[in-house]
Design a protein around this motif. Sequence first.
Motif: not given
Length: 473
Positions: A107-121, A124-129, A376-382
């Motif tokens: 949770x702490x590691x993924x929070x660290x990623x999401x909070x700097x992920x900007x548009x790519x993150x 809604x499913x980021x916050x849900x996870x 699996x999430x293709x972020x650029x495609x989305x």
Amino acid sequence: MDWFTAPGYWLSRLVFQRALAAVYLVAFLTAALQFRALLGERGMLPIPRYLARARFRRAPSLFHLHYSDRFFAACAWTGCAVAAALLAGADSLLPLWAAILLWLVPWALYLSIVNVGQTWYAFGWESLLLETGFLAAFLGNGEVAPPVVVLFLLRWILFRVEFGAGLIKMRGDACWRRLTCLDYHHETQPMPGPLSWFFHHLPKPLHRVEVAANHVTQLVVPVLLFTPQPIASAAAALMILTQLWLVLSGNFSWLNWITIVLALSALRLPAAAPPVPPAPLWYEVLVLAVGALLLFLSHRPVVNMVSRRQVMNRSFDPLHLVNTYGAFGSVSRVRYEVVVEGTLDDTPRPDSDWREYVFKGKPGDPRRWPRQFAPYHLRLDWLMWFAALSPAYAGEWFGGLVERLLENDRDTLRLLRRSPFPPGTPPRHVRARLFRYRYTTWRELRETGACWERTFVREYLPPTRLAGGVHRS
């Protein structure tokens, strides 16, 4: 306290925890394999540049302490390793307090990623996870029976996911009220799957039934989660079936799967509960304190949910502890796609040899059938789907994408299925054009073998070359 635990849910807890660990594993793997081109030091939206203007209180993250691509990779692969360990049941081998701490690591590691992920993150499913993952840390292991408070709060998350999505549909687009949204949705959704073409061509009366059933599942069934068993289990099972139907019809990253995971926690699976000692006092106090905090933080999502100006997928605190959800409040009637092309010509002309970049998931060649990528999430495609809706959605990163294609950047090309240019031979110019896509009919599919028909709409980005940066020629 006898009421504190629910021994009958021990197997439900076990299945829920292993399934959640699998979703964590996919999320960290996605981050590890894609971050350099998207967020790395030379990425389209570099994390160091973001950290220079983002305060820790607004976006708490380990990367405020230090950032390098190597450190990000270490965090992402550590998340993969911990998720795999949890999937294998490592938490059951530890004392209760250590198991809680182990669940807090991803949770702490993924929070660290999401909070700097900007548009790519910004999904809604980021916050849900994160919300689900934080609460799961207090569900305990084999030393105690599952706490009733945590089981209730997991249902509360599931309720907000489904009920919020149902409300946003009824408020957001008239086609949901007219039961006609599925006349368009399977064709215009962000990333169609291999069966989406067939779903689109189902009879329209069946589409009406699907939409009506969706309204029941999202606006009525969630209330039943808080009723006695076996009604609550039946409601959760119906939600699981609905989510599996959505899994078949499109590529929605892990949105459907994390919703299924939440529903698993509401099932009371028939199995004899093993004997366990009473929960220790410190654990009861901790769980009740966490429960009180999360209920207190729920007031803003509830206010949003009942508001006529309801918004989708928003976090109300920087830790993503309690959030609001919803999807497809409006449905596009027409599908547009941005087609990116390059040429080796020094002076681009209409008759130049323009070669198309092939993306992994988003539609391109009309004859190429969509593939299944979710969870699996293709972020650029989305994000390319959003870019086709409006250039404003791509203003932050599209120029960076073009620049890296002009450089034949290795990390960026790894996000694609295929580049039309060999290594060491970058294009001299890159352009982008907007096309309208529609599904072919059964007859057209038989005659041409193409699942899409596309029509040129307009120029999206004129031919652009690299000269100390990106500029238009």
